[in-house]
Design an enzyme around this catalytic site. Sequence first.
Site, PDB file in Angstrom:
ATOM      1  N   ARG A  32     -33.376  -9.138  17.713  1.00  0.00           N
ATOM      2  CA  ARG A  32     -31.868  -8.753  17.444  1.00  0.00           C
ATOM      3  C   ARG A  32     -30.557  -8.979  18.345  1.00  0.00           C
ATOM      4  NH1 ARG A  32     -34.438  -8.179  13.733  1.00  0.00           N
ATOM      5  NH2 ARG A  32     -35.157  -6.200  12.782  1.00  0.00           N
ATOM      6  N   SER A  58     -30.912   0.582  11.224  1.00  0.00           N
ATOM      7  CA  SER A  58     -31.496   1.222  12.371  1.00  0.00           C
ATOM      8  C   SER A  58     -30.520   1.248  13.657  1.00  0.00           C
ATOM      9  CB  SER A  58     -32.548   0.021  12.900  1.00  0.00           C
ATOM     10  OG  SER A  58     -33.499   0.114  11.815  1.00  0.00           O
ATOM     11  N   GLU A 118     -28.668  -0.717  18.570  1.00  0.00           N
ATOM     12  CA  GLU A 118     -28.679  -2.115  17.789  1.00  0.00           C
ATOM     13  C   GLU A 118     -27.114  -2.553  17.439  1.00  0.00           C
ATOM     14  OE1 GLU A 118     -31.785  -2.713  14.848  1.00  0.00           O
ATOM     15  OE2 GLU A 118     -30.033  -3.709  13.634  1.00  0.00           O
TER      16      GLU A 118
HETATM   17  C1  LIG Z   1     -28.421   0.072   5.336  1.00  0.00           C
HETATM   18  C2  LIG Z   1     -28.512  -0.979   6.307  1.00  0.00           C
HETATM   19  C3  LIG Z   1     -29.568  -1.763   6.433  1.00  0.00           C
HETATM   20  C4  LIG Z   1     -29.639  -2.771   7.638  1.00  0.00           C
HETATM   21  N1  LIG Z   1     -30.973  -3.534   7.679  1.00  0.00           N
HETATM   22  C5  LIG Z   1     -30.935  -4.520   8.495  1.00  0.00           C
HETATM   23  C6  LIG Z   1     -32.004  -5.179   8.667  1.00  0.00           C
HETATM   24  O1  LIG Z   1     -33.183  -5.187   8.094  1.00  0.00           O
HETATM   25  N2  LIG Z   1     -32.195  -6.243   9.601  1.00  0.00           N
HETATM   26  C7  LIG Z   1     -31.218  -6.598  10.441  1.00  0.00           C
HETATM   27  O2  LIG Z   1     -31.216  -7.391  11.140  1.00  0.00           O
HETATM   28  N3  LIG Z   1     -29.805  -5.841  10.588  1.00  0.00           N
HETATM   29  C8  LIG Z   1     -29.999  -4.797   9.309  1.00  0.00           C
HETATM   30  N4  LIG Z   1     -28.897  -4.007   9.123  1.00  0.00           N
HETATM   31  C9  LIG Z   1     -27.562  -4.338  10.267  1.00  0.00           C
HETATM   32  C10 LIG Z   1     -26.513  -5.419   9.681  1.00  0.00           C
HETATM   33  O3  LIG Z   1     -26.588  -5.232   8.032  1.00  0.00           O
HETATM   34  C11 LIG Z   1     -26.509  -6.652   9.959  1.00  0.00           C
HETATM   35  O4  LIG Z   1     -26.743  -6.687  11.315  1.00  0.00           O
HETATM   36  C12 LIG Z   1     -25.458  -7.662   9.194  1.00  0.00           C
HETATM   37  O5  LIG Z   1     -25.576  -8.962   9.699  1.00  0.00           O
HETATM   38  C13 LIG Z   1     -24.057  -7.167   9.918  1.00  0.00           C
HETATM   39  O6  LIG Z   1     -23.031  -8.060   9.240  1.00  0.00           O
HETATM   40  P1  LIG Z   1     -21.569  -7.482   9.206  1.00  0.00           P
HETATM   41  O7  LIG Z   1     -21.057  -8.579   8.153  1.00  0.00           O
HETATM   42  O8  LIG Z   1     -21.596  -6.362   8.337  1.00  0.00           O
HETATM   43  O9  LIG Z   1     -21.304  -7.400  10.632  1.00  0.00           O
HETATM   44  P2  LIG Z   1     -20.032  -6.560  11.311  1.00  0.00           P
HETATM   45  O10 LIG Z   1     -20.668  -5.084  11.496  1.00  0.00           O
HETATM   46  O11 LIG Z   1     -18.849  -6.898  10.776  1.00  0.00           O
HETATM   47  O12 LIG Z   1     -20.295  -7.131  12.608  1.00  0.00           O
HETATM   48  C14 LIG Z   1     -21.432  -6.974  13.674  1.00  0.00           C
HETATM   49  C15 LIG Z   1     -21.194  -7.991  14.800  1.00  0.00           C
HETATM   50  O13 LIG Z   1     -20.868  -9.503  14.439  1.00  0.00           O
HETATM   51  C16 LIG Z   1     -19.413  -9.798  14.821  1.00  0.00           C
HETATM   52  N5  LIG Z   1     -19.283 -10.810  13.913  1.00  0.00           N
HETATM   53  C17 LIG Z   1     -19.168 -10.466  12.488  1.00  0.00           C
HETATM   54  N6  LIG Z   1     -18.899 -11.555  11.673  1.00  0.00           N
HETATM   55  C18 LIG Z   1     -18.379 -12.479  12.648  1.00  0.00           C
HETATM   56  C19 LIG Z   1     -18.208 -13.892  12.618  1.00  0.00           C
HETATM   57  N7  LIG Z   1     -17.620 -14.535  11.494  1.00  0.00           N
HETATM   58  N8  LIG Z   1     -17.934 -14.495  13.888  1.00  0.00           N
HETATM   59  C20 LIG Z   1     -18.308 -14.254  14.952  1.00  0.00           C
HETATM   60  N9  LIG Z   1     -18.684 -12.497  14.966  1.00  0.00           N
HETATM   61  C21 LIG Z   1     -18.830 -11.867  13.867  1.00  0.00           C
HETATM   62  C22 LIG Z   1     -18.797  -8.451  14.966  1.00  0.00           C
HETATM   63  O14 LIG Z   1     -17.535  -8.814  15.742  1.00  0.00           O
HETATM   64  C23 LIG Z   1     -19.976  -7.779  15.276  1.00  0.00           C
HETATM   65  O15 LIG Z   1     -19.904  -7.784  16.690  1.00  0.00           O
HETATM   66  C24 LIG Z   1     -28.457  -3.115   8.326  1.00  0.00           C
HETATM   67  C25 LIG Z   1     -27.467  -2.366   8.030  1.00  0.00           C
HETATM   68  C26 LIG Z   1     -27.264  -1.304   7.209  1.00  0.00           C
HETATM   69  C27 LIG Z   1     -26.135  -0.662   6.711  1.00  0.00           C
END
Ligand SMILES: Cc1cc2nc3c(=O)[nH]c(=O)nc-3n(C[C@H](O)[C@H](O)[C@H](O)COP(=O)(O)OP(=O)(O)OC[C@H]3O[C@@H](n4cnc5c(N)ncnc54)[C@H](O)[C@@H]3O)c2cc1C
Length: 349
Positions: free
Chosen positions: A171, A245, A340
Amino acid sequence: MGLVRQADAPLRGLNTFGIDARARLLWRLESLDDLPQLCEALRDDAGKGQAQPPLILGGGSNLLIADDPQQPIVQMALRGLRIVHEVGDAVIIEAAAGEAWDPLVRWTLSQGLAGLENLALIPGTVGAAPIQNIGAYGVELRDHFESLDAVDLGSGTGRSFDARDCAFGYRDSVFKHAGAARWLVTSVRLRLSRTADLKLDYGEIRAELAEACIVAPTATDVADAVSRIRRRKLPDPAVIGNAGSFFKNPLIEAEQATALATREPGLPCWPSGDQVKVSAAWMIERCGFKGMRVGHAGVHERHALVLVNHGHAGGGEILALASRIRDAVATRFGIRLEAEPVVVGAPQL
Ligand SMILES: Cc1cc2nc3c(=O)[nH]c(=O)nc-3n(C[C@H](O)[C@H](O)[C@H](O)COP(=O)(O)OP(=O)(O)OC[C@H]3O[C@@H](n4cnc5c(N)ncnc54)[C@H](O)[C@@H]3O)c2cc1C
Protein backbone atom coordinates in the site's frame (compact mmCIF):
# COMPACT_ATOMS: atom_id res chain seq x y z
CA MET A 1 -14.59 19.28 -22.63
CA GLY A 2 -11.88 21.56 -21.28
CA LEU A 3 -10.61 22.89 -18.02
CA VAL A 4 -13.41 23.60 -15.58
CA ARG A 5 -12.82 25.98 -12.66
CA GLN A 6 -15.08 26.11 -9.61
CA ALA A 7 -14.63 28.29 -6.53
CA ASP A 8 -16.05 27.24 -3.13
CA ALA A 9 -16.80 23.78 -4.52
CA PRO A 10 -18.78 21.27 -2.43
CA LEU A 11 -16.82 18.04 -1.87
CA ARG A 12 -19.44 15.82 -0.21
CA GLY A 13 -20.20 13.96 -3.45
CA LEU A 14 -16.51 13.71 -4.36
CA ASN A 15 -15.26 11.63 -1.41
CA THR A 16 -16.61 8.21 -0.40
CA PHE A 17 -16.54 9.09 3.32
CA GLY A 18 -19.20 11.67 2.40
CA ILE A 19 -17.44 14.41 4.36
CA ASP A 20 -19.26 17.70 3.86
CA ALA A 21 -16.24 19.91 3.16
CA ARG A 22 -15.72 22.69 0.62
CA ALA A 23 -12.77 23.39 -1.64
CA ARG A 24 -11.56 26.97 -2.02
CA LEU A 25 -10.77 26.21 -5.67
CA LEU A 26 -11.36 23.10 -7.77
CA TRP A 27 -10.08 22.46 -11.30
CA ARG A 28 -11.47 19.60 -13.35
CA LEU A 29 -9.03 18.37 -16.00
CA GLU A 30 -10.75 16.68 -18.93
CA SER A 31 -8.10 17.00 -21.66
CA LEU A 32 -4.30 16.76 -21.76
CA ASP A 33 -4.33 19.82 -24.03
CA ASP A 34 -5.39 21.90 -21.03
CA LEU A 35 -2.42 20.93 -18.87
CA PRO A 36 -0.29 24.01 -19.73
CA GLN A 37 -3.23 26.28 -18.83
CA LEU A 38 -3.76 24.36 -15.58
CA CYS A 39 -0.07 24.58 -14.60
CA GLU A 40 -0.10 28.32 -15.29
CA ALA A 41 -3.25 28.83 -13.21
CA LEU A 42 -1.69 26.86 -10.34
CA ARG A 43 1.49 28.97 -10.56
CA ASP A 44 -0.67 32.14 -10.44
CA ASP A 45 -2.43 30.82 -7.35
CA ALA A 46 0.91 29.96 -5.73
CA GLY A 47 2.10 33.50 -6.57
CA LYS A 48 -0.84 34.87 -4.56
CA GLY A 49 0.52 33.19 -1.46
CA GLN A 50 -0.78 29.63 -1.74
CA ALA A 51 2.13 27.63 -0.35
CA GLN A 52 0.71 24.11 -0.34
CA PRO A 53 0.95 21.96 -3.48
CA PRO A 54 -2.39 21.17 -5.15
CA LEU A 55 -4.34 18.13 -4.03
CA ILE A 56 -5.04 15.68 -6.83
CA LEU A 57 -8.45 14.05 -6.60
CA GLY A 58 -9.51 10.84 -8.32
CA GLY A 59 -12.62 9.08 -7.01
CA GLY A 60 -12.01 10.29 -3.43
CA SER A 61 -12.14 6.70 -2.12
CA ASN A 62 -8.82 6.79 -0.28
CA LEU A 63 -9.05 10.19 1.37
CA LEU A 64 -10.14 11.56 4.71
CA ILE A 65 -10.88 15.27 4.43
CA ALA A 66 -10.26 16.49 7.96
CA ASP A 67 -10.88 20.17 7.19
CA ASP A 68 -11.82 22.42 4.23
CA PRO A 69 -8.78 22.11 1.93
CA GLN A 70 -7.09 25.45 1.32
CA GLN A 71 -4.83 24.16 -1.45
CA PRO A 72 -6.31 24.08 -4.96
CA ILE A 73 -7.78 20.72 -5.95
CA VAL A 74 -7.21 19.15 -9.37
CA GLN A 75 -9.91 16.63 -10.21
CA MET A 76 -8.64 14.09 -12.70
CA ALA A 77 -11.11 13.40 -15.52
CA LEU A 78 -8.87 12.26 -18.42
CA ARG A 79 -10.43 9.35 -20.32
CA GLY A 80 -9.16 6.74 -22.78
CA LEU A 81 -8.32 3.02 -23.01
CA ARG A 82 -6.26 1.22 -25.63
CA ILE A 83 -4.11 -1.80 -26.38
CA VAL A 84 -0.59 -0.49 -26.98
CA HIS A 85 1.41 -3.56 -27.86
CA GLU A 86 0.97 -7.31 -28.23
CA VAL A 87 3.71 -9.95 -28.45
CA GLY A 88 2.58 -13.56 -28.22
CA ASP A 89 0.51 -13.87 -25.06
CA ALA A 90 1.74 -10.63 -23.50
CA VAL A 91 -0.32 -7.50 -24.03
CA ILE A 92 0.40 -3.97 -22.84
CA ILE A 93 -2.64 -1.77 -22.33
CA GLU A 94 -2.78 1.93 -21.52
CA ALA A 95 -5.51 3.67 -19.56
CA ALA A 96 -5.95 7.37 -18.90
CA ALA A 97 -5.80 8.32 -15.22
CA GLY A 98 -9.44 9.42 -14.97
CA GLU A 99 -10.86 6.06 -16.06
CA ALA A 100 -12.67 4.25 -13.26
CA TRP A 101 -10.74 1.20 -12.06
CA ASP A 102 -13.44 -1.51 -12.01
CA PRO A 103 -14.75 -0.71 -15.52
CA LEU A 104 -11.09 -0.94 -16.67
CA VAL A 105 -10.86 -4.44 -15.15
CA ARG A 106 -14.08 -5.41 -16.97
CA TRP A 107 -12.83 -3.90 -20.25
CA THR A 108 -9.59 -5.94 -20.08
CA LEU A 109 -11.60 -9.12 -19.46
CA SER A 110 -13.87 -8.32 -22.42
CA GLN A 111 -10.68 -8.08 -24.54
CA GLY A 112 -9.70 -11.62 -23.41
CA LEU A 113 -6.92 -10.27 -21.15
CA ALA A 114 -6.22 -11.81 -17.76
CA GLY A 115 -4.32 -10.43 -14.77
CA LEU A 116 -6.57 -7.90 -13.03
CA GLU A 117 -9.39 -10.27 -12.06
CA ASN A 118 -8.52 -10.39 -8.32
CA LEU A 119 -8.56 -6.57 -8.25
CA ALA A 120 -12.19 -6.34 -9.44
CA LEU A 121 -14.54 -3.89 -7.73
CA ILE A 122 -11.87 -1.76 -6.02
CA PRO A 123 -13.33 1.77 -6.09
CA GLY A 124 -11.46 4.73 -7.55
CA THR A 125 -9.58 5.73 -10.66
CA VAL A 126 -6.72 4.28 -12.68
CA GLY A 127 -4.42 7.22 -11.84
CA ALA A 128 -4.69 6.55 -8.11
CA ALA A 129 -4.03 2.80 -8.40
CA PRO A 130 -0.21 3.14 -8.43
CA ILE A 131 -0.23 5.75 -5.63
CA GLN A 132 -0.85 3.12 -2.97
CA ASN A 133 -0.12 0.07 -5.16
CA ILE A 134 -3.69 -1.20 -4.75
CA GLY A 135 -4.02 -4.81 -3.75
CA ALA A 136 -6.64 -7.43 -2.98
CA TYR A 137 -6.99 -11.21 -2.86
CA GLY A 138 -3.26 -11.91 -3.19
CA VAL A 139 -2.58 -9.60 -6.17
CA GLU A 140 -1.12 -6.08 -6.24
CA LEU A 141 -1.00 -3.51 -9.00
CA ARG A 142 2.78 -3.90 -9.20
CA ASP A 143 2.33 -7.52 -10.38
CA HIS A 144 1.02 -6.14 -13.69
CA PHE A 145 2.53 -2.68 -13.80
CA GLU A 146 4.55 -1.65 -16.84
CA SER A 147 4.98 2.15 -16.54
CA LEU A 148 3.11 5.42 -16.07
CA ASP A 149 3.25 8.96 -17.39
CA ALA A 150 3.11 11.89 -15.00
CA VAL A 151 3.43 15.66 -15.17
CA ASP A 152 5.16 17.83 -12.60
CA LEU A 153 2.46 20.39 -11.79
CA GLY A 154 5.12 22.87 -10.67
CA SER A 155 7.15 23.01 -13.89
CA GLY A 156 4.66 21.49 -16.34
CA THR A 157 7.23 18.93 -17.53
CA GLY A 158 6.32 15.29 -18.03
CA ARG A 159 8.20 12.02 -17.55
CA SER A 160 7.63 8.28 -17.41
CA PHE A 161 8.11 6.13 -14.31
CA ASP A 162 8.85 2.40 -14.51
CA ALA A 163 8.21 0.00 -11.62
CA ARG A 164 11.63 0.69 -10.13
CA ASP A 165 11.04 4.46 -10.15
CA CYS A 166 7.68 3.93 -8.43
CA ALA A 167 9.32 2.03 -5.51
CA PHE A 168 6.15 0.05 -4.82
CA GLY A 169 5.63 -1.43 -1.37
CA TYR A 170 2.66 -2.71 0.62
CA ARG A 171 0.00 0.00 0.00
CA ASP A 172 2.86 2.33 -0.79
CA SER A 173 4.85 3.97 -3.58
CA VAL A 174 7.20 6.89 -4.10
CA PHE A 175 4.11 9.06 -4.73
CA LYS A 176 2.99 8.78 -1.11
CA HIS A 177 6.16 10.38 0.18
CA ALA A 178 7.29 13.95 0.81
CA GLY A 179 7.83 16.06 -2.29
CA ALA A 180 6.03 13.63 -4.61
CA ALA A 181 2.62 15.33 -4.32
CA ARG A 182 3.41 17.51 -7.34
CA TRP A 183 3.27 14.55 -9.76
CA LEU A 184 -0.02 14.28 -11.60
CA VAL A 185 -0.34 10.77 -13.05
CA THR A 186 -1.91 11.10 -16.50
CA SER A 187 -1.85 7.49 -17.78
CA VAL A 188 -0.88 4.01 -16.64
CA ARG A 189 0.35 1.04 -18.70
CA LEU A 190 -0.28 -2.51 -17.51
CA ARG A 191 1.12 -5.88 -18.65
CA LEU A 192 -1.60 -8.50 -19.10
CA SER A 193 -1.82 -11.91 -20.69
CA ARG A 194 -4.00 -13.82 -23.12
CA THR A 195 -3.32 -16.92 -20.98
CA ALA A 196 -4.82 -16.79 -17.50
CA ASP A 197 -2.57 -17.65 -14.54
CA LEU A 198 -5.33 -17.60 -11.93
CA LYS A 199 -4.60 -16.91 -8.26
CA LEU A 200 -7.33 -18.77 -6.39
CA ASP A 201 -5.77 -19.50 -3.02
CA TYR A 202 -6.55 -16.26 -1.25
CA GLY A 203 -9.58 -15.69 0.97
CA GLU A 204 -12.79 -17.35 -0.09
CA ILE A 205 -12.24 -17.42 -3.88
CA ARG A 206 -12.20 -21.22 -4.23
CA ALA A 207 -15.24 -21.64 -1.95
CA GLU A 208 -17.13 -18.97 -3.90
CA LEU A 209 -16.35 -20.69 -7.22
CA ALA A 210 -17.38 -24.07 -5.77
CA GLU A 211 -20.63 -22.55 -4.53
CA ALA A 212 -21.34 -21.45 -8.11
CA CYS A 213 -20.44 -24.99 -9.34
CA ILE A 214 -17.54 -23.65 -11.43
CA VAL A 215 -14.78 -26.26 -11.77
CA ALA A 216 -12.67 -24.74 -14.58
CA PRO A 217 -12.89 -21.00 -13.91
CA THR A 218 -12.02 -18.28 -16.41
CA ALA A 219 -10.54 -14.93 -15.40
CA THR A 220 -14.05 -13.45 -15.67
CA ASP A 221 -15.40 -16.13 -13.31
CA VAL A 222 -12.75 -15.11 -10.78
CA ALA A 223 -13.60 -11.39 -11.15
CA ASP A 224 -17.28 -12.24 -10.65
CA ALA A 225 -16.49 -14.35 -7.57
CA VAL A 226 -14.28 -11.63 -6.07
CA SER A 227 -16.99 -9.03 -6.78
CA ARG A 228 -19.66 -11.16 -5.04
CA ILE A 229 -17.43 -11.67 -1.99
CA ARG A 230 -16.61 -7.96 -1.81
CA ARG A 231 -20.29 -6.95 -2.13
CA ARG A 232 -21.13 -9.27 0.76
CA LYS A 233 -18.25 -8.24 2.99
CA LEU A 234 -17.61 -4.55 2.43
CA PRO A 235 -19.97 -1.70 3.21
CA ASP A 236 -21.08 0.17 0.08
CA PRO A 237 -20.00 3.84 0.30
CA ALA A 238 -23.26 4.78 -1.46
CA VAL A 239 -25.08 3.44 1.62
CA ILE A 240 -22.64 4.32 4.42
CA GLY A 241 -19.64 6.61 3.99
CA ASN A 242 -16.24 4.90 4.26
CA ALA A 243 -12.84 4.59 2.59
CA GLY A 244 -12.41 0.82 2.83
CA SER A 245 -9.72 -0.35 5.27
CA PHE A 246 -8.66 2.60 7.38
CA PHE A 247 -5.49 1.00 8.75
CA LYS A 248 -2.76 -1.03 7.06
CA ASN A 249 -1.87 -4.44 8.47
CA PRO A 250 1.39 -3.71 10.33
CA LEU A 251 4.62 -5.40 9.25
CA ILE A 252 6.75 -6.44 12.24
CA GLU A 253 9.91 -8.47 12.82
CA ALA A 254 9.51 -12.27 13.11
CA GLU A 255 10.81 -12.29 16.70
CA GLN A 256 8.27 -9.69 17.82
CA ALA A 257 5.49 -11.62 16.04
CA THR A 258 6.37 -14.87 17.82
CA ALA A 259 6.38 -13.15 21.22
CA LEU A 260 3.09 -11.41 20.44
CA ALA A 261 1.37 -14.57 19.19
CA THR A 262 2.37 -16.35 22.43
CA ARG A 263 0.95 -13.55 24.53
CA GLU A 264 -2.14 -13.04 22.33
CA PRO A 265 -3.26 -16.51 21.14
CA GLY A 266 -5.26 -16.39 17.89
CA LEU A 267 -3.56 -13.28 16.47
CA PRO A 268 -3.59 -13.84 12.68
CA CYS A 269 -0.07 -13.49 11.19
CA TRP A 270 1.19 -14.00 7.61
CA PRO A 271 4.81 -14.19 6.45
CA SER A 272 5.70 -11.23 4.23
CA GLY A 273 9.28 -11.30 2.93
CA ASP A 274 11.64 -11.15 5.92
CA GLN A 275 8.88 -9.75 8.11
CA VAL A 276 5.47 -10.81 9.41
CA LYS A 277 2.19 -9.07 8.66
CA VAL A 278 -0.27 -9.03 11.56
CA SER A 279 -4.00 -8.45 11.42
CA ALA A 280 -4.93 -4.86 12.31
CA ALA A 281 -8.64 -5.82 12.30
CA TRP A 282 -8.09 -8.51 14.97
CA MET A 283 -6.20 -6.12 17.24
CA ILE A 284 -8.82 -3.37 16.84
CA GLU A 285 -11.60 -5.85 17.61
CA ARG A 286 -9.71 -7.08 20.71
CA CYS A 287 -9.52 -3.49 21.91
CA GLY A 288 -13.33 -3.40 21.81
CA PHE A 289 -13.86 -0.97 18.93
CA LYS A 290 -15.79 -3.15 16.46
CA GLY A 291 -19.25 -1.66 15.98
CA MET A 292 -18.47 1.31 18.27
CA ARG A 293 -20.15 4.61 17.48
CA VAL A 294 -19.01 8.05 18.69
CA GLY A 295 -21.43 10.72 17.45
CA HIS A 296 -21.63 10.24 13.68
CA ALA A 297 -18.26 8.50 13.44
CA GLY A 298 -18.02 4.76 13.91
CA VAL A 299 -16.33 1.42 13.33
CA HIS A 300 -18.32 -0.86 11.06
CA GLU A 301 -20.17 -3.61 12.91
CA ARG A 302 -18.80 -6.36 10.64
CA HIS A 303 -15.37 -4.85 9.83
CA ALA A 304 -13.16 -3.53 12.56
CA LEU A 305 -10.83 -2.09 9.91
CA VAL A 306 -13.50 0.06 8.27
CA LEU A 307 -14.31 3.43 9.84
CA VAL A 308 -17.67 4.81 8.79
CA ASN A 309 -19.61 8.05 8.60
CA HIS A 310 -23.08 7.42 10.02
CA GLY A 311 -24.38 10.57 8.36
CA HIS A 312 -22.90 13.90 9.25
CA ALA A 313 -19.50 13.16 10.74
CA GLY A 314 -16.88 15.82 10.12
CA GLY A 315 -13.45 14.62 9.04
CA GLY A 316 -12.10 15.71 12.45
CA GLU A 317 -14.54 13.35 14.22
CA ILE A 318 -13.41 10.38 12.13
CA LEU A 319 -9.79 11.34 12.71
CA ALA A 320 -10.35 11.58 16.50
CA LEU A 321 -11.81 8.06 16.55
CA ALA A 322 -8.91 6.78 14.41
CA SER A 323 -6.43 8.31 16.91
CA ARG A 324 -8.23 6.64 19.81
CA ILE A 325 -8.01 3.28 18.05
CA ARG A 326 -4.34 3.76 17.20
CA ASP A 327 -3.51 4.67 20.83
CA ALA A 328 -5.43 1.70 22.26
CA VAL A 329 -3.70 -0.76 19.90
CA ALA A 330 -0.30 0.76 20.72
CA THR A 331 -0.94 0.42 24.46
CA ARG A 332 -2.11 -3.19 24.33
CA PHE A 333 0.02 -4.63 21.50
CA GLY A 334 3.00 -2.26 21.32
CA ILE A 335 2.33 -1.73 17.60
CA ARG A 336 1.67 1.62 15.95
CA LEU A 337 -1.03 1.42 13.30
CA GLU A 338 -0.61 3.43 10.13
CA ALA A 339 -3.56 4.96 8.28
CA GLU A 340 -4.14 3.80 4.69
CA PRO A 341 -6.13 6.81 3.37
CA VAL A 342 -4.45 10.15 2.78
CA VAL A 343 -5.52 12.70 5.42
CA VAL A 344 -6.27 16.14 3.94
CA GLY A 345 -6.27 19.32 6.03
CA ALA A 346 -4.55 17.83 9.11
CA PRO A 347 -1.29 16.00 9.83
CA GLN A 348 -1.18 12.37 8.61
CA LEU A 349 -2.16 9.97 11.37
C1 LIG B 1 -15.32 0.19 -0.08
C2 LIG B 1 -13.85 0.38 -0.41
C3 LIG B 1 -13.04 -0.73 -0.63
C4 LIG B 1 -11.70 -0.56 -0.94
N1 LIG B 1 -10.94 -1.68 -1.16
C5 LIG B 1 -9.61 -1.55 -1.47
C6 LIG B 1 -8.83 -2.71 -1.72
O1 LIG B 1 -9.30 -3.83 -1.70
N2 LIG B 1 -7.51 -2.52 -2.00
C7 LIG B 1 -6.94 -1.28 -2.06
O2 LIG B 1 -5.74 -1.19 -2.34
N3 LIG B 1 -7.68 -0.16 -1.84
C8 LIG B 1 -9.00 -0.26 -1.55
N4 LIG B 1 -9.75 0.85 -1.31
C9 LIG B 1 -9.11 2.19 -1.35
C10 LIG B 1 -9.26 2.92 -2.71
O3 LIG B 1 -10.32 2.40 -3.44
C11 LIG B 1 -7.99 2.82 -3.56
O4 LIG B 1 -6.87 3.30 -2.85
C12 LIG B 1 -8.12 3.62 -4.86
O5 LIG B 1 -6.98 3.39 -5.68
C13 LIG B 1 -8.27 5.12 -4.63
O6 LIG B 1 -8.62 5.70 -5.88
P1 LIG B 1 -9.27 7.15 -5.97
O7 LIG B 1 -9.30 7.51 -7.42
O8 LIG B 1 -10.55 7.16 -5.26
O9 LIG B 1 -8.16 8.02 -5.22
P2 LIG B 1 -8.39 9.31 -4.30
O10 LIG B 1 -9.00 8.89 -3.02
O11 LIG B 1 -9.05 10.39 -5.06
O12 LIG B 1 -6.86 9.72 -4.04
C14 LIG B 1 -6.03 8.88 -3.27
C15 LIG B 1 -4.58 9.42 -3.33
O13 LIG B 1 -4.10 9.33 -4.67
C16 LIG B 1 -3.76 10.62 -5.18
N5 LIG B 1 -4.14 10.64 -6.59
C17 LIG B 1 -5.36 10.32 -7.11
N6 LIG B 1 -5.32 10.40 -8.46
C18 LIG B 1 -4.06 10.79 -8.80
C19 LIG B 1 -3.40 11.07 -10.02
N7 LIG B 1 -4.01 10.97 -11.20
N8 LIG B 1 -2.09 11.47 -9.99
C20 LIG B 1 -1.44 11.60 -8.80
N9 LIG B 1 -2.02 11.35 -7.61
C21 LIG B 1 -3.32 10.94 -7.60
C22 LIG B 1 -4.54 11.60 -4.32
O14 LIG B 1 -3.94 12.89 -4.30
C23 LIG B 1 -4.50 10.91 -2.98
O15 LIG B 1 -3.23 11.15 -2.38
C24 LIG B 1 -11.13 0.74 -1.02
C25 LIG B 1 -11.95 1.86 -0.79
C26 LIG B 1 -13.29 1.69 -0.51
C27 LIG B 1 -14.16 2.89 -0.30
